[in-house]
Design an enzyme around this catalytic site. Structure first.
Site, mmCIF file in Angstrom:
data_model
loop_
_atom_site.group_PDB
_atom_site.id
_atom_site.type_symbol
_atom_site.label_atom_id
_atom_site.label_comp_id
_atom_site.label_asym_id
_atom_site.label_seq_id
_atom_site.Cartn_x
_atom_site.Cartn_y
_atom_site.Cartn_z
ATOM 1 N N ARG A 194 -14.118 -9.440 -28.299
ATOM 2 C CA ARG A 194 -14.447 -8.272 -29.099
ATOM 3 C C ARG A 194 -13.711 -7.071 -28.514
ATOM 4 O O ARG A 194 -13.654 -6.904 -27.290
ATOM 5 C CB ARG A 194 -15.962 -8.009 -29.106
ATOM 6 C CG ARG A 194 -16.760 -9.062 -29.873
ATOM 7 C CD ARG A 194 -16.529 -8.919 -31.382
ATOM 8 N NE ARG A 194 -17.220 -9.936 -32.164
ATOM 9 C CZ ARG A 194 -16.686 -11.064 -32.583
ATOM 10 N NH1 ARG A 194 -15.433 -11.360 -32.266
ATOM 11 N NH2 ARG A 194 -17.377 -11.902 -33.315
ATOM 12 N N HIS B 4 -5.757 -10.510 -34.583
ATOM 13 C CA HIS B 4 -7.076 -11.131 -34.747
ATOM 14 C C HIS B 4 -6.942 -12.529 -35.370
ATOM 15 O O HIS B 4 -7.516 -12.842 -36.410
ATOM 16 C CB HIS B 4 -7.979 -10.256 -35.615
ATOM 17 C CG HIS B 4 -9.440 -10.531 -35.365
ATOM 18 N ND1 HIS B 4 -10.407 -9.548 -35.452
ATOM 19 C CD2 HIS B 4 -10.108 -11.672 -35.044
ATOM 20 C CE1 HIS B 4 -11.601 -10.071 -35.192
ATOM 21 N NE2 HIS B 4 -11.430 -11.361 -34.939
#
Length: 308
Positions: free
Chosen positions: A223, A271
């Site tokens: 994250r 990502h």
């Protein structure tokens, strides 16, 4: 049974996979994509980047099944009173293991020095063996443990850290604030695979980064907020951190003017470390729906107090 499917357009790939998975699981369901009668909906299939924000009208819904592994964008929604399940898909683990292993080996072998060479050079010194490298794995959930095991199989010395105690056979593991320092002490490679919670935000900061071996590599496919960006940039500039491979960020897509783009010792990936695959994730959804209808415990039920 009526399912409502809320997701952004890129998740439309689920639509051909999910009906087949439901049929194979013996589930007869109507899948809707618009909430004309929310009070008739039994289950909600949801991606946090989709249009649904108010869950209150879905008064009959028995559960909400997220298509994402992370739930930080939904966990604080006060209108969400139904049980919430996050996505835990074997495909996620496989792709995360591949990503982490590839970039750990890249750092370990010093491959960038050869790939980006701009002029002739012949440095004949071989890299250390993997058994001489220490990997600090921050996060020992399903993804972190899978990556730790793969790196162990390559003979890396892996030290694992979790917020609460875990007894994991064959893995040197620590927990809590004191354990974090012991995990990072002398680490050549740091991997962050923790959920975003108040207790994990900025876990890699100036103090914790200083515990690693000078020139260590950071790999963050977990994250974005796990890292204090200013502290990491300072550590890169000073040489305390030799390289950072970052797949997640506080703001995504990463803004074009962010310093990470221009830093010579930062690799930005978009990502992609572990994205949900519709084919395999549909099987997980189908099994959870079967369990819900049979009154069995749901898979991957989120503990809202812990935040994951």
């Amino acid at each position: 049974m009526t399912l409502i499917y809320f997701a952004s357009p890129e998740w439309a790939a689920y639509e051909p996979h999910l009906p087949a998975a439901l049929k194979a699981a013996g589930i007869d369901a109507e899948i809707q994509t618009t909430a004309e009668r929310p009070e008739d909906v039994d289950y909600i299939l949801y991606a946090p980047n989709g249009p649904l924000q108010d869950f209150a009208p879905f008064s009959r819904a028995k559960a909400v099944f997220s298509l994402w592994a992370g739930v930080e964008k939904i966990i604080g929604n006060q209108s969400l009173t139904q049980p919430l399940c996050r996505m835990v898909d074997p495909g996620l683990s496989e792709s995360m293991v591949e990503y982490v292993t590839a970039h750990a080996l890249r750092a370990h072998l010093g491959l960038d020095a050869h790939i980006t060479r701009s002029e002739p050079g012949w440095d004949h010194r071989p890299p250390p063996l993997a058994r001489e490298r220490v990997v600090a794995m921050l996060g020992l959930g399903e993804l972190g443990l899978a990556c730790a095991r793969q790196l162990q199989s390559l003979n890396f010395r892996v030290k694992g850290w979790s917020r609460s105690p875990k007894q994991i056979a064959g893995l040197e593991s620590y927990h809590g604030d004191a354990g974090l320092g012991l995990t990072l002490e002398g680490a050549d490679i740091i991997v962050t695979l923790l959920p975003k919670t108040p207790g994990t935000e900025n876990i890699l900061n100036a103090t914790s980064l200083a515990r690693a071996k000078r020139g260590a590599a950071v790999i963050n496919p977990g994250r974005g907020p796990l890292i204090d960006d200013e502290a990491l940039l300072a550590a890169l500039d000073s040489g305390q951190i030799g390289h950072a491979t970052l797949d997640v960020f506080r703001v995504e897509p990463l803004p074009a003017d962010h310093p990470y783009w221009a830093h010579p010792n930062v690799t930005v990936t978009p990502h992609i470390a572990a994205d949900t695959r519709p084919a395999s994730a549909s099987l997980v959804l189908a099994e959870n729906l079967r369990r819900a209808e049979a009154g069995e415990p749901l898979l991957n039920l989120v503990d809202r107090l812990r935040g994951y």
